[in-house]
Design an enzyme around this catalytic site. Structure first.
Site, PDB file in Angstrom:
ATOM      1  N   ASP A   1      -6.005  -6.428   5.716  1.00  0.00           N
ATOM      2  CA  ASP A   1      -7.064  -5.364   4.857  1.00  0.00           C
ATOM      3  C   ASP A   1      -8.545  -6.412   4.583  1.00  0.00           C
ATOM      4  O   ASP A   1      -9.302  -6.530   5.664  1.00  0.00           O
ATOM      5  CB  ASP A   1      -6.973  -4.936   4.135  1.00  0.00           C
ATOM      6  CG  ASP A   1      -7.382  -3.737   3.455  1.00  0.00           C
ATOM      7  OD1 ASP A   1      -8.723  -3.689   4.610  1.00  0.00           O
ATOM      8  OD2 ASP A   1      -7.323  -3.161   2.654  1.00  0.00           O
TER       9      ASP A   1
ATOM     10  N   TYR B   1       0.558  -0.786   0.574  1.00  0.00           N
ATOM     11  CA  TYR B   1      -0.415  -0.204   0.179  1.00  0.00           C
ATOM     12  C   TYR B   1       0.748   1.742  -0.047  1.00  0.00           C
ATOM     13  O   TYR B   1      -0.134   2.237  -0.533  1.00  0.00           O
ATOM     14  CB  TYR B   1      -0.729  -0.028   1.481  1.00  0.00           C
ATOM     15  CG  TYR B   1      -1.745  -0.622   0.937  1.00  0.00           C
ATOM     16  CD1 TYR B   1      -2.462  -1.722  -0.258  1.00  0.00           C
ATOM     17  CD2 TYR B   1      -3.067  -0.700   2.021  1.00  0.00           C
ATOM     18  CE1 TYR B   1      -3.892  -2.897   0.426  1.00  0.00           C
ATOM     19  CE2 TYR B   1      -4.037  -1.888   2.166  1.00  0.00           C
ATOM     20  CZ  TYR B   1      -4.164  -2.719   0.966  1.00  0.00           C
ATOM     21  OH  TYR B   1      -5.084  -3.993   1.170  1.00  0.00           O
TER      22      TYR B   1
END
Ligand code: NAD
Length: 361
Positions: free
Chosen positions: A246, A135
């Site tokens: 996530d 990310y």
């Protein structure tokens, strides 16, 4: 105790308002200051995380966050999209450890899509590394491919990376959390395919040597996704990287019936934290006063416990939530035959009433 209150967009404003009511009834010396974030901040200041909001968050002991985002902003340049605010806060405050408990309340066993016997009594904690991985890894972008399967065509790429200290500190957080629970950690990786996650596995194993009283198990992420729905109660503390965390924490949230029930905490090394529900801004139900405020109210309880050192007040909120559920009140997302449907504000008021009652009692 200074709390930065950042309601954000969509249902964020509705659910944070209820959490603030709950905090106010505790009669503790809070100083709460509200600021715009996400799409609301973009509309007012042209940026999803204005300097004034970031300054407020940095100076506070804790941040109570609602949610950001709306599909209407999907066409904006990426740095201006509401979701960048949350990434910016994580990065600027150094919030590297994300705690997402998945607890199945006995009264809500029927709200899960899994069989009651699989989730009854479920209490697991997913710890997700929050500031590294693919990310944030650079370089990233689009370019013309010079090799690969289709050289000369357009391609996109991201970079997965973890440094040793990043893995070490999240591993310590997981082992220390496990010591306060069932002393079992499952480290989730993809070491069979990814260099980054072979390294992750090696470093977690190395840190584990300092915690001989804690059991460590390694599991590939694809298997972990399967085991979470097959036998979720076999887990206790799960630690993993940003992207796998996530996905797995959203999967775990559904074990408990509704994402509207799940709080989260993101902490830095000095226990300053950002507390938010695990869900997003739910534009589909925004403005209708039907969102479940309990995830945000339970996030406020986590805030009291982790950042503000008020464990008793945290217990009072959590007990009040259990009392309200036991009395049969449900927002639409967790409603079932035989229970009483209430709206966002009624649910908040019921938690406030349950706290007030125990205070008087
Ligand atoms: P979402 O979590 O907002 O909603 C998913 C589904 O769950 C929707 O059907 C919604 O109505 C329902 N839901 C969510 N919270 C609820 C609650 N408290 N009570 C009852 N039902 C609830 O996810 P999404 O629809 O994928 O995303 C919507 C927006 O939120 C997007 O712009 C996304 O980028 C953003 N988002 C923000 C955050 C954050 O602020 N941390 C996290 C995830 C998504």
């Amino acid at each position: 105790m200074k709390i930065a209150v950042l309601p954000g967009d969509g249902i964020g404003t509705e659910i944070v308002a209820e959490a603030v009511k709950v905090l106010n009834v505790l009669d503790l010396p809070f100083e709460m200051e509200t600021a715009l974030v996400g799409g609301a901040a973009y509309e007012a200041h042209g940026h999803p995380l204005p300097d004034s909001t970031l300054k407020l968050a940095k100076e506070a002991d804790a941040v109570l966050f609602g949610a950001v985002g709306d599909w209407k902003y999907d066409k904006l340049d990426r740095p201006l999209r509401p979701e960048q605010a949350i990434l910016g806060l994580r990065k600027n405050l150094g919030l590297f450890a994300n705690f997402r408990p998945a607890i199945c309340y006995e009264e809500l066993v029927g709200a899960s899509s899994l069989k009651p016997e699989l989730i009854s009594g479920l209490d697991i904690l997913i710890i997700r590394e929050l500031t590294g991985d693919i990310y944030f890894g650079q370089p990233r972008g689009r370019r013309t491919a010079v090799d690969g399967h289709f050289p000369g065509t357009e391609e996109a790429f991201d970079t997965m990376r973890y440094s040793k200290p990043e893995i070490e500190r999240i591993a310590h957080v997981a082992f220390q959390a496990a010591r306060k629970r069932s002393k079992k950690v499952t480290s989730v990786d993809k070491a069979n395919v990814l260099e980054t996650f072979q390294f992750w596995k090696d470093v977690v194993t190395e840190v584990h040597a300092q915690y001989p009283d804690v059991e460590l198990q390694h599991m590939y992420v694809d298997n972990a996704a399967m085991q979470l729905v097959k036998a979720p109660k076999a887990f206790d503390v799960v630690v993993t990287g940003n992207m796998f965390g996530d996905i797995l924490s959203d999967e775990a949230s559904m074990l408990t019936g509704s994402i509207g029930m799940l709080p989260s905490a993101s902490l830095n090394s000095s226990n300053q934290g950002l507390y938010e529900p695990s869900h997003g801004s739910a534009p589909d139900i925004a403005g209708k006063n039907i969102a479940n405020p309990l995830a945000t109210i339970l996030s406020a309880a986590m805030m009291l416990r982790f950042s503000l050192n008020q464990p008793e007040a945290a217990n009072r909120i959590e007990t009040a939530v259990k009392t309200v559920l036991a009395s049969g009140l449900r927002t639409a997302d967790i409603w079932s035959e035989g229970t009483t449907k209430v709206n966002t504000q009624q649910m908040g008021a019921a938690v406030v009433a349950a706290i007030t009652k125990t205070t008087k009692g």
